[in-house]
Design an enzyme around this catalytic site. Structure first.
Site, PDB file in Angstrom:
ATOM      1  N   ASP A  96      46.576  46.938  34.774  1.00  0.00           N
ATOM      2  CA  ASP A  96      45.464  46.222  35.556  1.00  0.00           C
ATOM      3  C   ASP A  96      44.358  46.825  34.887  1.00  0.00           C
ATOM      4  OD1 ASP A  96      45.393  45.164  38.890  1.00  0.00           O
ATOM      5  OD2 ASP A  96      43.661  44.992  37.162  1.00  0.00           O
ATOM      6  N   ASP A 197      41.209  42.463  35.610  1.00  0.00           N
ATOM      7  CA  ASP A 197      40.181  42.474  36.650  1.00  0.00           C
ATOM      8  C   ASP A 197      38.893  41.733  36.839  1.00  0.00           C
ATOM      9  OD1 ASP A 197      40.045  43.677  39.623  1.00  0.00           O
ATOM     10  OD2 ASP A 197      38.409  44.636  38.813  1.00  0.00           O
ATOM     11  N   GLU A 249      41.867  37.535  36.001  1.00  0.00           N
ATOM     12  CA  GLU A 249      41.383  37.060  37.257  1.00  0.00           C
ATOM     13  C   GLU A 249      39.985  36.576  37.326  1.00  0.00           C
ATOM     14  OE1 GLU A 249      39.986  40.152  39.925  1.00  0.00           O
ATOM     15  OE2 GLU A 249      40.670  39.196  41.838  1.00  0.00           O
ATOM     16  N   HIS A 318      47.369  41.606  46.231  1.00  0.00           N
ATOM     17  CA  HIS A 318      46.789  42.608  47.085  1.00  0.00           C
ATOM     18  C   HIS A 318      45.527  42.445  47.848  1.00  0.00           C
ATOM     19  CE1 HIS A 318      44.839  42.649  43.483  1.00  0.00           C
ATOM     20  NE2 HIS A 318      44.150  43.684  43.843  1.00  0.00           N
ATOM     21  N   ASP A 319      45.033  41.373  47.482  1.00  0.00           N
ATOM     22  CA  ASP A 319      43.394  40.813  48.016  1.00  0.00           C
ATOM     23  C   ASP A 319      43.718  39.758  49.049  1.00  0.00           C
ATOM     24  OD1 ASP A 319      41.988  40.974  44.760  1.00  0.00           O
ATOM     25  OD2 ASP A 319      42.231  42.574  46.264  1.00  0.00           O
TER      26      ASP A 319
HETATM   27  O1  TEU Z   1      39.158  41.574  43.092  1.00  0.00           O
HETATM   28  C1  TEU Z   1      37.911  40.699  42.926  1.00  0.00           C
HETATM   29  C2  TEU Z   1      37.573  39.739  43.959  1.00  0.00           C
HETATM   30  O2  TEU Z   1      36.846  38.890  43.638  1.00  0.00           O
HETATM   31  C3  TEU Z   1      38.190  39.804  45.271  1.00  0.00           C
HETATM   32  O3  TEU Z   1      37.789  40.949  45.790  1.00  0.00           O
HETATM   33  C4  TEU Z   1      37.747  38.857  46.020  1.00  0.00           C
HETATM   34  O4  TEU Z   1      36.447  38.635  45.820  1.00  0.00           O
HETATM   35  C5  TEU Z   1      38.488  38.836  47.512  1.00  0.00           C
HETATM   36  O5  TEU Z   1      38.681  40.084  47.749  1.00  0.00           O
HETATM   37  C6  TEU Z   1      39.696  37.839  47.521  1.00  0.00           C
HETATM   38  O6  TEU Z   1      39.020  36.445  47.681  1.00  0.00           O
HETATM   39  C7  TEU Z   1      39.345  42.465  41.868  1.00  0.00           C
HETATM   40  C8  TEU Z   1      40.569  43.257  42.589  1.00  0.00           C
HETATM   41  O7  TEU Z   1      41.811  42.478  42.784  1.00  0.00           O
HETATM   42  C9  TEU Z   1      40.282  43.675  43.961  1.00  0.00           C
HETATM   43  O8  TEU Z   1      41.212  44.696  44.447  1.00  0.00           O
HETATM   44  C10 TEU Z   1      39.019  44.659  43.635  1.00  0.00           C
HETATM   45  O9  TEU Z   1      38.299  45.317  44.800  1.00  0.00           O
HETATM   46  C11 TEU Z   1      37.751  44.184  42.859  1.00  0.00           C
HETATM   47  O10 TEU Z   1      38.094  43.368  41.794  1.00  0.00           O
HETATM   48  C12 TEU Z   1      36.951  45.111  42.240  1.00  0.00           C
HETATM   49  O11 TEU Z   1      37.793  45.903  41.276  1.00  0.00           O
END
Ligand code: TEU
Ligand code: CA
Length: 533
Positions: A96, A197, A249, A318-319
């Site tokens: 990542d 990311d 992403e 994971h989000d």
């Molecule tokens: O996520 C970026 C992000 O945009 C997500 O957090 C989104 O805003 C929301 O949580 C899902 O709709 C990435 C990583 O996947 C996340 O785990 C990190 O917290 C974030 O970047 C910061 O690195």
């Protein structure tokens, strides 16, 4: 060359996958001990969420050393062993790559707090406005302001995420050189590429205030700008030396802006995770939920299938909260879990499976905010408290959307600890592990797990599922129907996103159904998925 067009990729959130040393936290030796599970499932690559040195403000997405492994997860030798063990099973490892920001514990940031140091402008620092106002009116991704005052440097620094995640300043060419070295470090270790990311917000074209928005005020100053494309092209040049793969992403992208990031002619990313299909059960911001709208979901998936040559396909990560309660039906847990598996594994693109999805894991069963870990959820709770939202309503808003829904430990067995750990786990294990766990499904040919394994094998066997074009079909919700075509070969996929039997006029010989049946006679049972020759 493009192995990733035939691959199924599995995302591991290391903290919650398998604990090997009894501290309640998943780790790399634990992952190594479960590689046979992934090989049996038919996984071709693993995307490993961050395992680098980190204070865990955002569970590793706040990196303090890109070249060291967080001791909670193990050692660099463990990481090298994982790469080797996976390789011996024909499984590639993707790391990542989090380069929009670093942890404020990072050496660069700590040096940057001294404005005379060579790291002084590795980050965005600003005096702030007159009478102590913030440098601008931007709002961040985690419901916080975007500026934090540093008493040592007596200036504010920019953070679009948590305040301990300081945004890197790519206007300083030294920053990109550092990132290029990090890329080489991991590519030299034999990783096959990266999940990148929030990769489309790297370049900020100004720090000016802008028109107030419901969320992400100021995002027009950093969303998918030319400066970011230039950075991605420079990174691509290094990746190409190794034949490495990237999935980015990409927040707030449309098919058009996504094409600019991953079109074959762009020489930037190989594919992107977009978010539009994940917005179909929310109203503008993800914390405002609405009833899932199948038609919007189908039309969105169809548009992305037709407008992008290649999609990264996902329903969980994971989000995101788990997919069965959102897009399927808990009442028809098994059928809809298998239907969503069919969608993911028969669309055109590279399917990404998130740990636990293969056994139909569901959202957490927590009752109160103090059981949560996620920094985003806690920030939003604090924000809602500031607006005097009552506790019950705060919990209702947060529990339905919290990223911790997908971060509870993997449910390997029905025992206490779910086969994840003998110690008290870092985040609570769902009590439904007695019913939903891998051990209960491995021997059951009708289980969600068996269905994923079978469809992964079918996908490997039938090139039309990997390389065929996507051909939409006329169908009214709750029916989602499409074809995959390659030369003379054609498969038809029929998905009934409802609790009611649905009649369809399509004929064909039955290849697969998630219901026990010998032939298809034109009626789909509730949440039935059918593949016809
Ligand atoms: O996520 C970026 C992000 O945009 C997500 O957090 C989104 O805003 C929301 O949580 C899902 O709709 C990435 C990583 O996947 C996340 O785990 C990190 O917290 C974030 O970047 C910061 O690195
Ligand atoms: Ca451990």
């Amino acid at each position: 060359m493009d192995w990733w067009k035939d691959a199924i990729i599995y995302q591991i959130y290391p903290r919650s996958f398998q604990d090997s040393n009894g501290d309640g936290v998943g780790d790399i030796p634990g992952i190594i001990s479960r590689l046979d599970h992934l090989q049996e499932l038919g996984v071709d690559a693993i995307w490993l969420s961050p395992v680098y040195q980190s204070p865990n403000a955002d569970n590793g997405y706040d990196i303090s050393d890109y070249r060291e492994i967080n001791p909670e997860y193990g050692t660099m030798e463990d990481m090298e062993e994982l790469i080797a063990q996976a390789k011996s099973r024909g499984i590639r490892i993707l790391m990542d790559l989090v380069i929009n920001h670093t942890s404020t514990d990072h050496y660069w940031f700590r040096q940057s707090r001294d404005r005379t140091s060579p790291y002084a402008d590795y980050y965005y620092w600003s005096h702030g406005g007159p009478d102590g106002t913030l440098p601008n009116n931007w709002t961040g991704f985690f419901g916080e302001d975007c500026w934090e005052f540093d008493p040592q440097r007596c200036e504010y620094y920019l953070h679009l995420f948590a305040k301990s995640q300081a945004d890197l300043n790519y206007h300083n060419p030294a920053v990109l050189e550092e990132v290029k070295d990090i890329l080489r470090f991991w590519l030299d270790k034999g990783v096959a590429g990266f999940r990148c990311d929030v990769i489309n917000i790297l370049w900020k074209d100004s720090l000016d205030s802008s028109k107030k928005k419901l969320s992400l005020t100021g995002s027009e100053h950093y969303l998918t700008l030319e400066g970011t494309h230039d950075i991605l092209r420079q990174l691509r040049a290094i990746l190409d030396e190794y034949g490495a793969f990237t999935v980015g992403e990409a927040v707030c992208v449309t098919p058009e802006t996504a094409r600019a990031l991953c079109g074959r002619d762009r020489h930037e990313l190989d594919m992107v995770f977009s978010f539009e299909h994940m917005d179909c059960d929310q109203y503008k911001v993800k914390w405002i939920k609405r009833k899932f709208r199948p038609k919007v979901f189908f039309d969105c998936l169809t548009r992305w299938q037709r407008e992008l040559d290649w999609n990264a396909l996902y329903l969980e990560n994971h989000d995101q909260p788990r997919s069965i309660p959102r897009f399927g039906s808990v009442r028809y847990w098994k059928e809809s879990g298998k239907l969503l598996a069919t969608l993911l594994l028969t669309l055109r693109g590279t399917p990404f499976l998130y740990q636990g999805q293969e056994i139909g894991m569901l959202d957490f069963d927590f009752q109160r905010i103090r059981q949560l870990n996620d920094v985003e959820s806690k920030n939003v709770d604090r924000l809602l408290r500031r607006f005097h939202v009552p506790q019950k309503l705060r919990w209702r808003i947060i529990s339905r959307t919290s990223r911790d829904n997908a971060r509870t430990p993997f449910q390997w067995t029905a025992e206490r600890g779910a086969g994840f750990s003998d110690a008290r786990p870092w985040l609570g294990i769902n009590h439904n592990c007695e019913r939903i766990n891998l051990a209960a499904q491995e021997e059951d040919p009708r289980s969600v797990w068996s269905w994923y394994k079978d469809l992964a094998a079918l996908r490997r066997e039938r090139e039309v599922l990997r390389r065929g074009e996507f051909v939409p079909m006329e169908a009214a919700p709750p029916l989602f129907a499409y074809r995959r075509r390659l030369g003379e070969e054609q498969l038809t996929v029929l998905l009934n996103f409802s609790d009611d039997p649905t009649r369809v006029s399509v004929q064909g010989s039955l290849l697969r159904s998630n219901y026990p049946r010998e032939r298809f006679e034109g009626v789909l049972q509730p949440w039935e998925a059918v593949i016809l020759e």
